[in-house]
Scaffold this motif. Structure first.
Motif, PDB file in Angstrom:
ATOM      1  N   PRO A  70       0.661  -1.226  -0.078  1.00 13.92           N
ATOM      2  CA  PRO A  70      -0.172  -0.090  -0.054  1.00 13.92           C
ATOM      3  C   PRO A  70       0.766   1.271  -0.222  1.00 13.92           C
ATOM      4  O   PRO A  70       0.182   2.326  -0.527  1.00 13.92           O
ATOM      5  N   ASP A  71       2.141   1.142   0.352  1.00 14.53           N
ATOM      6  CA  ASP A  71       2.828   2.067   0.581  1.00 14.53           C
ATOM      7  C   ASP A  71       3.882   2.867  -0.677  1.00 14.53           C
ATOM      8  O   ASP A  71       4.221   3.745  -0.648  1.00 14.53           O
ATOM      9  N   VAL A  72       4.068   1.802  -1.430  1.00 10.24           N
ATOM     10  CA  VAL A  72       4.755   2.333  -2.451  1.00 10.24           C
ATOM     11  C   VAL A  72       4.227   3.081  -3.427  1.00 10.24           C
ATOM     12  O   VAL A  72       3.180   3.170  -3.597  1.00 10.24           O
ATOM     13  N   GLN A  73       5.136   3.951  -4.309  1.00  5.91           N
ATOM     14  CA  GLN A  73       4.656   4.724  -5.309  1.00  5.91           C
ATOM     15  C   GLN A  73       4.998   4.148  -6.723  1.00  5.91           C
ATOM     16  O   GLN A  73       5.909   3.227  -7.106  1.00  5.91           O
ATOM     17  N   VAL A  74       3.720   4.102  -7.498  1.00  9.64           N
ATOM     18  CA  VAL A  74       4.015   3.614  -8.984  1.00  9.64           C
ATOM     19  C   VAL A  74       4.382   4.419  -9.725  1.00  9.64           C
ATOM     20  O   VAL A  74       4.120   5.807  -9.885  1.00  9.64           O
ATOM     21  N   VAL A  75       5.687   4.082 -10.485  1.00  9.84           N
ATOM     22  CA  VAL A  75       6.406   5.048 -11.498  1.00  9.84           C
ATOM     23  C   VAL A  75       5.768   4.987 -12.802  1.00  9.84           C
ATOM     24  O   VAL A  75       5.346   6.063 -13.455  1.00  9.84           O
ATOM     25  N   GLY A  76       5.439   3.568 -13.249  1.00 15.81           N
ATOM     26  CA  GLY A  76       4.489   3.596 -14.467  1.00 15.81           C
ATOM     27  C   GLY A  76       4.799   2.224 -14.920  1.00 15.81           C
ATOM     28  O   GLY A  76       5.015   1.070 -14.148  1.00 15.81           O
ATOM     29  N   CYS A  77       4.763   1.831 -16.340  1.00 11.22           N
ATOM     30  CA  CYS A  77       4.485   0.441 -16.744  1.00 11.22           C
ATOM     31  C   CYS A  77       5.482   0.513 -18.136  1.00 11.22           C
ATOM     32  O   CYS A  77       5.247   1.379 -19.220  1.00 11.22           O
ATOM     33  N   PHE A  78       6.355  -0.436 -18.253  1.00 12.12           N
ATOM     34  CA  PHE A  78       6.881  -0.543 -19.714  1.00 12.12           C
ATOM     35  C   PHE A  78       5.823  -1.372 -20.847  1.00 12.12           C
ATOM     36  O   PHE A  78       4.739  -1.721 -20.228  1.00 12.12           O
ATOM     37  N   HIS A  79       5.935  -0.963 -21.976  1.00 10.96           N
ATOM     38  CA  HIS A  79       5.194  -1.559 -23.088  1.00 10.96           C
ATOM     39  C   HIS A  79       6.072  -2.732 -23.630  1.00 10.96           C
ATOM     40  O   HIS A  79       7.294  -2.359 -23.788  1.00 10.96           O
TER      41      HIS A  79
END
Length: 248
Positions: A70-79
């Motif tokens: 619950p505490d981590v931040q999402v940076v993004g996602c690779f395609h």
């Protein structure tokens, strides 16, 4: 304390994964984000790895993200460019022994499923949602990895497994013998791919620098070979909200 950078999820070929690690390390350093540790392979205790307060960048699975982190931040996602992927989305292939290639998923009622782990979106949750019946299989065992699930199906220790399509493509490239004697009979619906994460301690300025480094990774011709080797075709900055549907 050293900042931590790792790519533990698709490390089928460690030389290619190390090249990715070194490239991202340089891109981060150019933006003032230092990474001092050598690349590691934290497969044995990934949850502890993902929860490290000094984590600058790693990759997790969507289901652990929404249930355990619950505490981590999402940076993004690779395609990913593997067959079965579309943009940031991916799916799983339903894999059986070649002798069962003529069967449909419905024919596996009462047979045995092999899954990598109970917190895996691609190996367990996607398959469970596909059959929509907790009693569909006579037995569900957990192998510890997609690679081991394939071994177990081939040996007859299970009859069907859901395998992440990126892992499948990487094994086709690097360990084709692993797939001999197996067949894909179906696929699961698309879901958001494996999220890139950073610690809750990471500042907004550093988060922006990480995203800028990853955009440079996928957009610069000089890094194309590194990305192609690990099937990365693009990057999108996304938030945790993109994964909300996986908690249903």
């Amino acid at each position: 304390m050293s900042n931590l950078l790792a790519f533990p999820m698709y490390a089928v070929d460690q030389a290619n994964t190390r090249a990715l690690w070194l490239t991202v390390k340089r891109l981060l350093a150019a933006r003032g984000v230092s990474v001092d540790r050598v690349p590691g392979w934290p497969e044995s205790n990934l949850l502890t790895h993902w929860q490290q307060p000094e984590l600058i960048l790693s990759q997790t699975c969507g289901y652990p993200l929404v249930t355990l982190l619950p505490d981590v931040q999402v940076v993004g996602c690779f395609h990913y460019t593997a067959p079965g992927c579309e943009g940031i989305q991916y799916r799983s292939f339903l894999v059986v022994r070649a002798e069962d290639r003529h069967l449909a998923l419905a024919d596996f009622r009462g047979r045995r499923a092999v899954c990598n782990s109970a917190d895996s979106q691609s190996g367990y949750r996607a398959l469970r949602k596909k059959v929509a019946d907790d009693n569909f299989f006579s037995q569900t065992t957990f192998s510890g990895s997609h690679r081991q699930s394939l071994i177990d199906v081939k040996r007859g220790e299970g009859d069907i497994a859901a395998i992440d399509c990126v892992t499948w493509a990487l094994l086709q490239r690097h360990e084709p013998e692993r797939l001999t004697g197996l067949a894909v009979i179906d696929r699961t619906p698309l879901t958001p791919g494996l999220p890139l994460i950073t610690s809750h301690n990471t500042s907004p300025e550093t988060l922006n620098a990480i995203r800028d480094a990853l955009r440079a990774l996928v957009e610069s011709p000089e890094h194309r070979d590194v990305c192609d080797a690990v099937l990365i075709g693009g990057f999108s900055a996304v938030t945790r909200q993109a994964y909300a549907s996986l908690s249903a």
